[in-house]
Design a protein around this motif. Structure first.
Motif, PDB file in Angstrom:
ATOM      1  N   GLU A  28       0.517  -1.064  -0.036  1.00 56.94           N
ATOM      2  CA  GLU A  28       0.001  -0.100  -0.204  1.00 56.94           C
ATOM      3  C   GLU A  28       0.939   1.320   0.123  1.00 56.94           C
ATOM      4  OE1 GLU A  28      -3.560   2.083   2.356  1.00 56.94           O
ATOM      5  OE2 GLU A  28      -3.392   0.431   2.874  1.00 56.94           O
ATOM      6  N   GLU A  29       2.041   1.510   0.825  1.00 59.54           N
ATOM      7  CA  GLU A  29       2.279   1.983   0.563  1.00 59.54           C
ATOM      8  C   GLU A  29       3.587   3.013  -0.493  1.00 59.54           C
ATOM      9  OE1 GLU A  29       2.273  -0.329   2.908  1.00 59.54           O
ATOM     10  OE2 GLU A  29       1.705   1.408   4.612  1.00 59.54           O
ATOM     11  N   SER A  30       3.686   1.492  -0.931  1.00 56.30           N
ATOM     12  CA  SER A  30       4.206   1.300  -2.827  1.00 56.30           C
ATOM     13  C   SER A  30       3.515   1.861  -3.210  1.00 56.30           C
ATOM     14  CB  SER A  30       4.792   0.027  -3.037  1.00 56.30           C
ATOM     15  OG  SER A  30       5.901   0.030  -2.102  1.00 56.30           O
ATOM     16  N   LEU A  31       2.137   2.711  -3.452  1.00 54.96           N
ATOM     17  CA  LEU A  31       0.744   2.646  -4.999  1.00 54.96           C
ATOM     18  C   LEU A  31       1.253   3.533  -5.388  1.00 54.96           C
ATOM     19  CD1 LEU A  31      -1.276   2.396  -5.800  1.00 54.96           C
ATOM     20  CD2 LEU A  31      -1.954   4.238  -3.810  1.00 54.96           C
ATOM     21  N   ILE A  32       2.291   4.655  -5.461  1.00 53.04           N
ATOM     22  CA  ILE A  32       2.278   5.639  -6.185  1.00 53.04           C
ATOM     23  C   ILE A  32       3.916   4.528  -7.520  1.00 53.04           C
ATOM     24  CG2 ILE A  32       4.131   7.997  -6.719  1.00 53.04           C
ATOM     25  CD1 ILE A  32       2.198   8.961  -4.348  1.00 53.04           C
ATOM     26  N   ALA A  33       4.310   4.374  -6.648  1.00 54.10           N
ATOM     27  CA  ALA A  33       6.098   3.400  -7.649  1.00 54.10           C
ATOM     28  C   ALA A  33       4.892   2.787  -8.125  1.00 54.10           C
ATOM     29  CB  ALA A  33       6.668   2.920  -6.682  1.00 54.10           C
ATOM     30  N   VAL A  53      -4.994  -2.713 -10.145  1.00 60.31           N
ATOM     31  CA  VAL A  53      -4.147  -2.621  -8.666  1.00 60.31           C
ATOM     32  C   VAL A  53      -4.931  -2.516  -7.518  1.00 60.31           C
ATOM     33  CG1 VAL A  53      -2.403  -0.905  -8.285  1.00 60.31           C
ATOM     34  CG2 VAL A  53      -2.518  -1.136 -10.897  1.00 60.31           C
ATOM     35  N   SER A  54      -5.977  -1.778  -7.213  1.00 61.48           N
ATOM     36  CA  SER A  54      -5.988  -2.051  -5.669  1.00 61.48           C
ATOM     37  C   SER A  54      -6.633  -3.365  -5.446  1.00 61.48           C
ATOM     38  CB  SER A  54      -7.689  -0.867  -6.245  1.00 61.48           C
ATOM     39  OG  SER A  54      -9.601  -2.280  -6.626  1.00 61.48           O
ATOM     40  N   ARG A  55      -7.367  -3.951  -6.651  1.00 65.64           N
ATOM     41  CA  ARG A  55      -7.169  -5.504  -6.466  1.00 65.64           C
ATOM     42  C   ARG A  55      -6.407  -6.402  -6.109  1.00 65.64           C
ATOM     43  NH1 ARG A  55     -11.787  -7.045 -10.520  1.00 65.64           N
ATOM     44  NH2 ARG A  55     -13.209  -6.100  -9.690  1.00 65.64           N
ATOM     45  N   LYS A  56      -5.516  -6.152  -6.726  1.00 65.99           N
ATOM     46  CA  LYS A  56      -4.060  -6.456  -5.977  1.00 65.99           C
ATOM     47  C   LYS A  56      -3.502  -6.567  -4.850  1.00 65.99           C
ATOM     48  CE  LYS A  56      -2.921  -9.262  -9.717  1.00 65.99           C
ATOM     49  NZ  LYS A  56      -2.259 -10.995  -9.523  1.00 65.99           N
ATOM     50  N   LEU A  57      -3.235  -5.418  -4.904  1.00 63.72           N
ATOM     51  CA  LEU A  57      -3.468  -3.786  -3.728  1.00 63.72           C
ATOM     52  C   LEU A  57      -4.268  -4.422  -2.650  1.00 63.72           C
ATOM     53  CD1 LEU A  57      -1.375  -1.146  -4.799  1.00 63.72           C
ATOM     54  CD2 LEU A  57      -0.570  -3.481  -4.803  1.00 63.72           C
ATOM     55  N   ALA A  62     -11.601   3.515  -4.284  1.00 61.50           N
ATOM     56  CA  ALA A  62     -11.683   5.160  -4.419  1.00 61.50           C
ATOM     57  C   ALA A  62      -9.973   5.667  -3.918  1.00 61.50           C
ATOM     58  CB  ALA A  62     -12.565   5.340  -3.389  1.00 61.50           C
ATOM     59  N   LYS A  63      -9.228   4.634  -3.406  1.00 52.24           N
ATOM     60  CA  LYS A  63      -7.804   5.282  -2.905  1.00 52.24           C
ATOM     61  C   LYS A  63      -7.339   5.622  -4.284  1.00 52.24           C
ATOM     62  CE  LYS A  63      -4.403   4.625   0.216  1.00 52.24           C
ATOM     63  NZ  LYS A  63      -3.665   4.410   1.563  1.00 52.24           N
ATOM     64  N   VAL A  64      -7.332   4.492  -4.807  1.00 43.67           N
ATOM     65  CA  VAL A  64      -6.021   4.339  -6.144  1.00 43.67           C
ATOM     66  C   VAL A  64      -6.796   5.906  -7.293  1.00 43.67           C
ATOM     67  CG1 VAL A  64      -5.398   3.479  -8.797  1.00 43.67           C
ATOM     68  CG2 VAL A  64      -6.270   1.862  -5.828  1.00 43.67           C
ATOM     69  N   TYR A  65      -7.836   5.797  -6.900  1.00 44.88           N
ATOM     70  CA  TYR A  65      -8.516   6.738  -7.887  1.00 44.88           C
ATOM     71  C   TYR A  65      -8.040   8.052  -7.326  1.00 44.88           C
ATOM     72  CZ  TYR A  65     -11.379  10.353 -10.353  1.00 44.88           C
ATOM     73  OH  TYR A  65     -12.257  10.890 -10.936  1.00 44.88           O
ATOM     74  N   GLY A  66      -8.549   8.329  -5.909  1.00 47.54           N
ATOM     75  CA  GLY A  66      -7.900  10.139  -5.356  1.00 47.54           C
ATOM     76  C   GLY A  66      -6.334   9.876  -5.930  1.00 47.54           C
TER      77      GLY A  66
END
Length: 168
Positions: A28-33, A53-57, A62-66
């Motif tokens: 989750e902390e690597s979302l931007i990368a 990506v949201s499912r993999k993580l 909504a967090k990914v979209y944000g």
């Protein structure tokens, strides 16, 4: 080729993305990368890819979209092969960049945020490129063009179109 994005027929890219995700210690902390990697692989981040990506993580979509919608680096629509960034910062504006932008828009028959019909260019306005001493400035991909005048636009476009012709 269809403009509709599909994760079907993207097996190799998805495998590369999955491998990158696995390499991350804190998912989750690597979302931007991870989103950077996804955009590098696919060229943009459509909603289907954000959901993947949201499912993999195992985090909310909504967090990914944000994150995708907050950072200007990320794009949710397909881009042209070359991105034309027209600096609209104060120095460039004072030196007439709006006429340069108008010329790109006219010659490519697109507005800021759109792609040319041939898929070669995406035109966008940016707040500042950071090359104020060269104002007015246009950046195409990673190449900076300084002291650009409206009369330079056709030659700049022709240069990139000629490169495409020599690559085929």
């Amino acid at each position: 080729m269809s403009d509709i994005f599909s994760l079907e027929h993207a097996d190799e890219k998805l495998k590369a993305l999955d491998a990158f995700i696995i390499e991350q210690d804190a998912k989750e902390e690597s979302l931007i990368a991870i989103l950077h990697k996804a955009q590098d692989l696919f060229g943009y981040l459509p909603s289907e890819l954000q959901l993947y990506v949201s499912r993999k993580l195992d985090i909310p979509a909504a967090k990914v979209y944000g994150v995708v919608s907050f950072y200007s680096y990320f794009t949710q629509s397909k881009r042209g092969k070359h991105t034309i960034s027209v600096c609209m910062g104060t120095a460039c504006f004072v030196k007439g960049i709006e006429k340069v932008m108008h010329e790109f828009s006219e010659q490519l028959n697109i507005k800021s945020g759109e792609n040319s019909a041939d898929g070669l260019f995406t035109l966008k306005d940016v707040r500042c490129i950071g090359a104020c001493g060269l104002a007015p400035v246009v950046m195409i991909d990673d190449k900076v063009f300084g002291h650009v005048k409206p009369g330079d636009v056709s030659n700049i476009i022709a240069e990139y179109r000629a490169q495409e012709g020599s690559e085929t």
